[in-house]
Design an enzyme around this catalytic site. Structure first.
Site, PDB file in Angstrom:
ATOM      1  CE  LYS A 143       3.414 -14.437  16.240  1.00  0.00           C
ATOM      2  NZ  LYS A 143       4.632 -15.881  15.375  1.00  0.00           N
TER       3      LYS A 143
ATOM      4  CD  GLU B  61      -2.964  -1.692   0.075  1.00  0.00           C
ATOM      5  OE1 GLU B  61      -3.110  -0.767  -0.372  1.00  0.00           O
ATOM      6  OE2 GLU B  61      -2.566  -2.997  -0.688  1.00  0.00           O
TER       7      GLU B  61
ATOM      8  CG  ASP C  61       6.773 -13.927  13.478  1.00  0.00           C
ATOM      9  OD1 ASP C  61       5.422 -13.262  12.801  1.00  0.00           O
ATOM     10  OD2 ASP C  61       6.520 -14.971  14.255  1.00  0.00           O
TER      11      ASP C  61
ATOM     12  CG  HIS D  78      -6.514   6.363  -1.247  1.00  0.00           C
ATOM     13  ND1 HIS D  78      -5.031   5.231  -1.288  1.00  0.00           N
ATOM     14  CD2 HIS D  78      -6.014   6.803   0.052  1.00  0.00           C
ATOM     15  CE1 HIS D  78      -4.994   4.716   0.272  1.00  0.00           C
ATOM     16  NE2 HIS D  78      -5.031   5.815   1.024  1.00  0.00           N
TER      17      HIS D  78
END
Lengths: 343, 343, 343, 343
Positions: D165, D34, D241, D336
């Site tokens: 996580k 992105e 990670d 954008h």
């Protein structure tokens, strides 16, 4: 006009209770507008009388908390002050002792958010639930800290990190109130005869409804069918501040098949309750406390821990009975119809 | 022994209330063991009388829910059944109409988890809070669905996706109970004179304590100081099932400076309450309802929406007063000491 | 300097997948710095090849969302505007069609908090994950609404009630992304031989660790061991915006003994992913998509639903393998040591 | 086929950073599909260069955790064992020292649920994020405990109370990873010139969108616009990670008007990251670390704390820029469109 709201009240039981805090057979009072609660808890109580050890109650922890809020110039200053406050812990203990015979500071935890410093003081409070005792102690602590930490400014005597009468995670994780586990091992035949269901059906329903259903609903540290109902009834009947059922009802029901038996437990980490304080001097409350054997002179804290065990045992009874009912299509509504028509 | 728990009760107010549901000046009853609540709510009520429109109350939505649980062979079968159930919506509406004069099925939502299908039925229930009405309707719906969907098996009449008396996210997001916003615009000088504080101080405290503090505590859809206290008092005094304060107390306080004024609001998405049903026939409840003008014959639902507005307005009063007190070091504890000694 | 971060990538599998969205045997790519992930997912994949139907994948729902925020003078005005906006729904659909060939408005939900109005628009977006398509549509919708509702003011193009790349409850309850369930029925002997464990041990561990452990941790709509690991690997390897693993990893593992078999499923309500859009034009992504058969010309939405099924199946494989390992003391660390030394 | 997923990467900045952990001007690498993220973070970086102290970063805490799960016969036995384990703390520290040069046991917390005992061990792990180091230490701790507590049985090497996580509350409350606050004080004229908006508009949007909007969405200890985007980019570019962005993205943005200035901060309690370990030996990672001055030989832990500060500063830049954009209708989508067409 009336000076009292009059909530219908009954004793249910006896329940058989064991564990190292309180043993014996007890009737417990429940005040509620939802009177089908009584027979439901009674059914659970009957089961407890059929099981040798009855309901084993274990008090895991107890503490009461108040979080204060300070404003610092920035996070670095907040951290610096926090480190000093921690270093002064034994002095802070002395400050608390000066505010009450019963309050003792046992720990503190903190959060820094931007330039804000939240300190959650943790106390034991004897037989009182301890709301006011903690606020008073927190006030003295804030004053002392503000004197010694010139960089800090008063933010709030309560910063909501306590957290009182709100469903949050902090109370279960750091502790607030009595943390009680109540457990029972029910022989399969007792389960079939008195609960009209099978151990494996209760275990399965508990997973699907209480664990998975609550998860899908976006629950917070909670997996139970209706702890709040029993808590409300017990709190009102024993002069507790029933607004604390909000966090009290965040707890966990477990059900597991063990051989032919059903292991069933309720874990209640946040029972904020006491045997002294506001509400405890009302006649019916004194009567109820006496009937449960909780007006005897014991070491501070003992009566309130016993009270919490009886409360947890009552919660177990009602939880077990409702889950059993919901394993059978049609049973719940039929019971409601029967009981409510009957009145 | 006593047949009733007797909770001290007082009327506070009058509060000035406006909005399209109910207008006027009202006294509201609060039953509580924590009697400092009365002067606190009274202070807020006094403010409302000084503000032209008083407290504006808006009912955003109302519905009552029950989620049932089915077991399917697998997720594909659950999805297939769900699609058919949705297609049968109008038939299901008819099923519900057969169970009660007042219950109407207005929507359904669902969750599929593995092979489990949870369906959350949403009803209007007239002036009743509707717990039993919904259970009865849900039972009839389950029976019909089980007849038509041979792949589904009964799981539970309640799958905890409802979600009753638990702090979850689903109730706020999909709706359960009356969803009410109460708002007030307080001139700065009224704020300073009667609340002894500045608008900007309340706004700042609300951000730091209610929004940030509750967030740090791991709160769930909640940012308020003590909604639970006012709700408990109001629920007990009006014959409500006060176990519903668990979800009722999940709500949001907003405070904003507007020019010299303070905009202050409470948003309560989950007020589960009614003017008929269990508890409503007790003498003191009837008396209290009458004093609030809620025993008149009105279209079903109107009285209970008015009740919810008065409840929300009471919550606003207590919330405003406590936040104001907490902006000033020492004020909270001094008030408690003064009031409790006074008794 | 490098223009690319280079994340080690491997294909694992084949996995056997069934269901009405995609059938067959597939290798799937995973990019990760944590390379023990590959053998772990591979072990699950091997199991899928031993089971007749493999992993059954069911797409329950799909939608993409953007919530806009308006400011109203008060809650009453917000409600009035909301009612008009709902009444204009078909016009709003047309507005959205003007912004993209693929975006279609399918529903809206709302929240009113004080004087704020949040509207969550829900769209289908063809084969794209749809972030930008939705923002563009939301902008057009806001403009139209602001023209027609003079009481409303622009608050924000995104009000966080969407909710993008945050762990919230709204996405699971109202839907965001692909909602996929992946299930497998594993014969006991396959379980014992390839997973070195018993079905009942996995079922029990899942309850204790994933359901109860996560609950105690204050998890939010989540009960799994490590969805995030597989999601990250799959997202990076297929050109997805991997920040969406935040909500993607909120999901539920279920494990149940059925006779001698193990029923094992993963429910992933928030897989935000697509086969077109940012990242999808990179060479290695195109290659990977082609190898999974996802570059063929199909009706819009089909390829991305297939992709979501393969992703969910991969998650199942890794989840199954890790849970199996954790039933055996010492196995997890031994595997890590073996694999990491081996490299 | 490719052996690497290739994620577009750029350095942004320089950012000016201060605080007692790291000072200076730094460029930071972000890898993302992105790509509009780069100019967005760059805009924030430019602001930092215009402010004297730049972005002040404070490391509040650091620790890494693993929770193990034991099964006891009942809650009483679990409590008894827990008390013994706590009494053995110094012995357990020695056990941990035997497993690694860097791992040190610093604290433990626990939960008892029914008959289950969860112990959350907390370690420092030098410059490593520490996942494996903790698992290895936890294994040794479990073995020692199982030897000494005959009543306990192995439950799981990870009981999800860690919590790795997953978006939970425990990590923020008890700590996991680096806990960093990054703050900046932006003069009003810099805000107006480079962010095209007013301080009070950012402050107001932060309350409405990040605090209130996320609350309504049922967020969990989180109030930010898009922490996850910056974290993903930074994690991938530095060999972390990135599945740990799940808990990493649970954090809080604060914005406050101070005179004519804007106080803006991000609080990130769960940055799980390191400068050594898996992924850190890849060429581009080494290059990136070197460019940030993080390959020098320093006392263990220093480099990783510096890394966490640079990460938090990058998050601040991106968060500030997006919020500023969203105060202006139309700006986000226009940016954008401009950037994505431009590529």
């Amino acid at each position: 006009m009336s000076e009292y709201a009059q909530i219908p009240m009954q004793f249910v039981g006896p329940l058989r209770v064991s564990g190292n805090t309180v043993q014996g057979e007890f009737e417990v009072p429940l005040a509620t507008y939802e009177t089908p609660l009584w027979p439901s808890v009674n059914r659970g109580a009957r089961i407890s009388m059929k099981c040798d050890e009855g309901i084993k109650c274990t008090v895991i922890d107890e503490r009461m908390t108040r979080s204060v809020l300070f404003e610092a110039p920035d996070a670095g200053a907040a951290l610096f002050a926090l480190e000093q406050i921690k270093a002064d812990f034994s002095e802070l203990k002395t400050v608390v002792e000066g505010t009450s015979r019963f309050a003792k500071l046992i720990d503190l935890h903190s959060q820094i958010a931007g330039n804000l410093l939240f300190i959650r003081f943790e106390f034991t409070t004897g037989d009182a639930s301890g709301h006011n005792m903690c606020t008073q102690a927190a006030e003295a602590l804030m004053n002392r800290i503000l004197e010694k930490q010139p960089d800090l400014k008063y933010g709030s005597i309560s910063g909501n990190y306590c957290s009182d009468k709100k469903a949050t995670a902090v109370n279960g994780i750091l502790g607030r109130g009595k943390y009680v586990v109540a457990e029972i091992l029910i022989p399969g035949k007792i389960c079939r005869r008195f609960l009209k269901t099978e151990p494996h059906k209760i275990a399965e329903l508990n997973i699907r409804k209480n664990l998975i259903g609550t998860l899908l609903a976006g629950g917070s540290r909670s997996a139970n069918a209706h702890f709040a109902n029993m808590l409300l009834g017990f709190y009102l009947a024993t002069g507790q501040d029933a607004a604390n059922i909000v966090e009290g009802s965040q707890g966990l029901t477990m059900a597991e098949v063990r051989g032919d038996d059903l292991y069933f437990s309720v874990t209640l980490p946040n029972l904020i309750m006491g045997t002294v304080g506001n509400g405890k001097g009302l006649d019916f409350v004194l009567e109820n406390m006496a009937r449960m054997g909780l007006t005897e002179n014991r070491e501070p804290g003992v009566n309130s821990r016993r009270l919490a065990c009886l409360c947890a045992a009552s919660v177990l009874c009602g939880e077990l009975s409702l889950l059993a009912a919901q394993t059978n299509p049609g049973e719940l509504m039929a019971a409601h119809r029967r009981i409510e028509r009957g009145q």
